[in-house]
Design a protein around this motif. Structure first.
Motif, mmCIF file in Angstrom:
data_model
loop_
_atom_site.group_PDB
_atom_site.id
_atom_site.type_symbol
_atom_site.label_atom_id
_atom_site.label_comp_id
_atom_site.label_asym_id
_atom_site.label_seq_id
_atom_site.Cartn_x
_atom_site.Cartn_y
_atom_site.Cartn_z
ATOM 1 N N VAL A 72 0.985 -0.951 -0.082
ATOM 2 C CA VAL A 72 -0.067 0.018 0.078
ATOM 3 C C VAL A 72 0.957 1.288 -0.085
ATOM 4 N N ASP A 73 0.583 2.108 -1.049
ATOM 5 C CA ASP A 73 1.431 3.335 -0.877
ATOM 6 C C ASP A 73 0.485 4.546 -0.629
ATOM 7 N N SER A 74 0.852 5.380 0.378
ATOM 8 C CA SER A 74 -0.035 6.272 1.229
ATOM 9 C C SER A 74 0.638 7.424 1.249
ATOM 10 N N HIS A 75 -0.304 8.523 1.266
ATOM 11 C CA HIS A 75 0.097 10.047 1.691
ATOM 12 C C HIS A 75 -1.283 10.711 1.877
ATOM 13 N N HIS A 76 -1.082 11.545 2.886
ATOM 14 C CA HIS A 76 -2.191 12.135 3.222
ATOM 15 C C HIS A 76 -3.375 11.088 3.998
ATOM 16 N N GLN A 77 -4.488 11.238 3.496
ATOM 17 C CA GLN A 77 -5.782 10.174 3.694
ATOM 18 C C GLN A 77 -5.833 9.412 2.572
ATOM 19 N N LEU A 78 -4.799 9.053 1.325
ATOM 20 C CA LEU A 78 -5.009 8.551 0.396
ATOM 21 C C LEU A 78 -4.142 7.407 0.238
ATOM 22 N N HIS A 79 -4.579 6.323 -0.184
ATOM 23 C CA HIS A 79 -4.283 5.069 -0.304
ATOM 24 C C HIS A 79 -4.245 4.315 -1.684
ATOM 25 N N ARG A 80 -3.001 3.725 -2.164
ATOM 26 C CA ARG A 80 -3.381 3.048 -3.405
ATOM 27 C C ARG A 80 -2.586 1.821 -3.364
ATOM 28 N N TYR A 81 -3.174 0.846 -4.088
ATOM 29 C CA TYR A 81 -2.744 -0.792 -3.963
ATOM 30 C C TYR A 81 -3.164 -1.501 -5.131
ATOM 31 N N ALA A 82 -2.540 -2.408 -5.500
ATOM 32 C CA ALA A 82 -2.923 -3.316 -6.634
ATOM 33 C C ALA A 82 -3.647 -4.539 -6.140
ATOM 34 N N TRP A 83 -4.528 -5.164 -6.915
ATOM 35 C CA TRP A 83 -5.258 -6.241 -6.399
ATOM 36 C C TRP A 83 -5.310 -7.338 -7.501
ATOM 37 N N GLU A 84 -5.710 -8.486 -7.255
ATOM 38 C CA GLU A 84 -5.802 -9.475 -8.412
ATOM 39 C C GLU A 84 -7.092 -10.495 -7.759
ATOM 40 N N LEU A 85 -8.033 -10.420 -8.927
ATOM 41 C CA LEU A 85 -9.376 -11.281 -8.544
ATOM 42 C C LEU A 85 -9.027 -12.547 -9.388
ATOM 43 N N HIS A 86 -9.458 -13.607 -8.640
ATOM 44 C CA HIS A 86 -9.169 -14.854 -8.973
ATOM 45 C C HIS A 86 -10.705 -15.661 -9.100
ATOM 46 N N VAL A 87 -10.832 -16.034 -10.428
ATOM 47 C CA VAL A 87 -12.369 -16.659 -10.684
ATOM 48 C C VAL A 87 -11.934 -17.940 -11.546
ATOM 49 N N GLY A 88 -11.929 -19.025 -10.800
ATOM 50 C CA GLY A 88 -11.397 -20.395 -11.513
ATOM 51 C C GLY A 88 -9.985 -20.166 -11.835
ATOM 52 N N GLU A 89 -9.694 -20.289 -13.123
ATOM 53 C CA GLU A 89 -8.614 -20.166 -13.762
ATOM 54 C C GLU A 89 -8.325 -18.738 -14.291
ATOM 55 N N ARG A 90 -9.192 -17.967 -14.264
ATOM 56 C CA ARG A 90 -9.231 -16.430 -14.788
ATOM 57 C C ARG A 90 -8.629 -15.744 -13.603
ATOM 58 N N ARG A 91 -7.863 -14.509 -14.136
ATOM 59 C CA ARG A 91 -7.182 -13.608 -13.155
ATOM 60 C C ARG A 91 -7.468 -12.208 -13.914
ATOM 61 N N LEU A 92 -8.199 -11.457 -12.806
ATOM 62 C CA LEU A 92 -8.385 -9.999 -13.311
ATOM 63 C C LEU A 92 -7.353 -8.952 -12.445
ATOM 64 N N SER A 93 -6.540 -8.151 -13.181
ATOM 65 C CA SER A 93 -5.751 -7.365 -12.126
ATOM 66 C C SER A 93 -6.419 -5.848 -12.116
ATOM 67 N N GLY A 94 -5.934 -5.159 -11.126
ATOM 68 C CA GLY A 94 -6.557 -3.693 -11.073
ATOM 69 C C GLY A 94 -5.743 -3.138 -9.937
ATOM 70 N N TYR A 95 -6.300 -1.990 -9.682
ATOM 71 C CA TYR A 95 -5.778 -1.169 -8.589
ATOM 72 C C TYR A 95 -6.902 -0.256 -8.196
ATOM 73 N N ASP A 96 -6.764 0.074 -6.814
ATOM 74 C CA ASP A 96 -7.849 1.061 -6.214
ATOM 75 C C ASP A 96 -7.006 2.243 -5.531
ATOM 76 N N VAL A 97 -7.794 3.370 -5.574
ATOM 77 C CA VAL A 97 -7.151 4.393 -4.946
ATOM 78 C C VAL A 97 -8.381 4.631 -3.900
ATOM 79 N N VAL A 98 -7.964 4.849 -2.605
ATOM 80 C CA VAL A 98 -8.877 4.922 -1.375
ATOM 81 C C VAL A 98 -8.534 6.087 -0.750
ATOM 82 N N GLU A 99 -9.742 6.901 -0.463
ATOM 83 C CA GLU A 99 -9.497 8.056 0.661
ATOM 84 C C GLU A 99 -10.148 7.602 1.900
#
Length: 128
Positions: A72-99
């Protein structure tokens, strides 16, 4: 700064929960009163709306698991990170920015799917 707010763990637990009561309990630990959630397929404001989104997701993909794909990369009240969704053999990657709000709960979640697009080709600069 690299930090890992507890509300992010609760948020991931909500995505991975299998029943409505668990989803709601985890969101209650993660979300503020009017948290806004946006991704390419859904938007929701507040625990009730987002819990309904997660319940629909769980009905469509009962065995899906979301996992951390970065720190998690953070500054002030903001946080960003990458995630991966596993559905059977399928993978979907992405990232979130959270306040986070002043209580450490999520005020906004902006979720993106897939890698960032490449830079467009730039036309050569005009010669004088």
């Amino acid at each position: 700064m690299n930090s890992h707010p507890a509300s992010l763990d609760s948020y991931f637990a909500a995505w991975n929960a299998r029943d409505a009561a668990s989803i709601r309990r985890h969101l209650g630990e993660a979300f503020g009163a009017n948290t806004r959630y946006l991704d390419p397929h859904r938007s929701a404001t507040g625990i009730d709306e987002f819990a309904a989104c997660l319940q629909a997701f769980r009905a469509e993909s009962p065995d899906a698991v979301i996992s951390w794909a970065s720190g998690v990369d953070s500054h002030h009240q903001l946080h960003r990170y990458a995630w991966e969704l596993h559905v059977g053999e399928r993978r979907l990657s992405g990232y979130d920015v959270v306040e986070l709000d002043e209580n450490g709960r999520m005020a906004a979640v902006l979720s993106f799917f897939g890698p960032l697009p490449p830079l467009p080709s730039l036309a050569p600069a005009a010669q004088p």
